[in-house]
Design a protein around this motif. Sequence first.
Motif, short mmCIF file in Angstrom:
data_model
loop_
_atom_site.label_atom_id
_atom_site.label_comp_id
_atom_site.label_asym_id
_atom_site.label_seq_id
_atom_site.Cartn_x
_atom_site.Cartn_y
_atom_site.Cartn_z
N LEU A 9 40.83 40.98 43.24
CA LEU A 9 39.50 40.68 42.88
C LEU A 9 39.43 39.20 42.85
O LEU A 9 40.57 38.60 42.30
CB LEU A 9 39.21 41.28 41.61
N ALA A 10 38.26 38.61 43.03
CA ALA A 10 38.05 37.08 42.61
C ALA A 10 37.15 37.33 41.55
O ALA A 10 35.79 37.92 41.87
CB ALA A 10 37.60 36.18 43.87
N ASP A 87 39.24 40.86 48.39
CA ASP A 87 38.56 42.05 48.77
C ASP A 87 37.25 42.08 48.08
O ASP A 87 36.28 42.69 48.77
CB ASP A 87 39.26 43.31 48.65
N LEU A 88 37.04 41.89 46.74
CA LEU A 88 35.73 42.17 46.17
C LEU A 88 35.58 40.90 45.11
O LEU A 88 36.60 40.52 44.58
CB LEU A 88 35.96 43.44 45.38
N ILE A 89 34.51 40.45 45.14
CA ILE A 89 34.00 39.41 44.25
C ILE A 89 33.47 40.05 42.97
O ILE A 89 32.51 40.85 43.06
CB ILE A 89 33.06 38.19 44.79
N VAL A 90 33.66 39.74 41.88
CA VAL A 90 33.00 40.14 40.68
C VAL A 90 32.49 39.08 39.89
O VAL A 90 33.26 38.00 39.45
CB VAL A 90 34.20 40.87 39.60
N LEU A 91 31.13 38.84 39.43
CA LEU A 91 30.69 38.04 39.02
C LEU A 91 30.60 38.09 37.40
O LEU A 91 30.14 39.25 37.07
CB LEU A 91 29.41 37.45 39.33
N ALA A 92 30.96 37.29 36.50
CA ALA A 92 31.29 37.51 35.06
C ALA A 92 30.83 36.15 34.42
O ALA A 92 31.53 35.54 33.81
CB ALA A 92 32.75 37.63 34.60
N GLY A 93 29.28 36.19 34.19
CA GLY A 93 28.67 34.97 33.51
C GLY A 93 28.89 33.58 34.29
O GLY A 93 29.03 32.65 34.08
N TYR A 94 28.69 34.01 35.73
CA TYR A 94 28.64 33.15 36.76
C TYR A 94 27.09 32.75 37.08
O TYR A 94 26.21 33.39 37.16
CB TYR A 94 29.20 33.69 38.11
N MET A 95 26.73 31.42 36.82
CA MET A 95 25.37 30.94 36.34
C MET A 95 24.99 30.30 37.90
O MET A 95 23.66 29.68 37.71
CB MET A 95 25.42 29.93 35.29
#
Length: 199
Positions: A9-10, A87-95
């Motif tokens: 993950l990124a 493999d997978l991008i996970v956005l966590a408070g990315y504005m």
Amino acid sequence: MSKAGPIRLAVFASGSGSNFEALVKAIRKQTLEAEVALLVSDKPDAFALTRADTLAVPSVSFYPKQFPSKEVFEREVLDHLKEADIDLIVLAGYMRIIGQTLLEAFDNRIINIHPSLLPLYPGKQGIQDAFDAGDKETGVTVHLVDEGIDTGTILAQEKVVIDPDDTIESLEEKIHAVEHVLYPEVIQTYIKKLQKEYA
């Protein structure tokens, strides 16, 4: 997705990175079968980068305005993602809104968490918008990312009651508490789905 080893993950974050830390902790508790291989931030002073250092997660940060276009910026980010074998991008408070360069490279492999019951209150102020409207409930939505703003396919939602004595701060705490549990669970489910599709 059919390769050996855990899904890499990124996590993209612009702020404090509490959801990023929750994901790392879920992995270490073995409730999320993945590896956070990279933290990406568009704000070099984001506290998420400090969390990454503490958690021993590699990170990169950028000033997007230093790039001549969004496409050039995303190509630079993409180079780092390829180098880290993501493999997978996970956005966590990315504005920032994800552009075509990343959408095409990670088709159906970018997930976001949003603090409202979409389609209600998309955008940057989901918690504030529900609070200001006097709603009796709001919630958390996990969804795939498309070219719109919080318009992608919904993977899961969970309601959060807004009590009469809630302040915006107490409501934010309630939302974050739900996010930190829901997000790892949904990502785990989605990883299993992807693994079946790519097997």
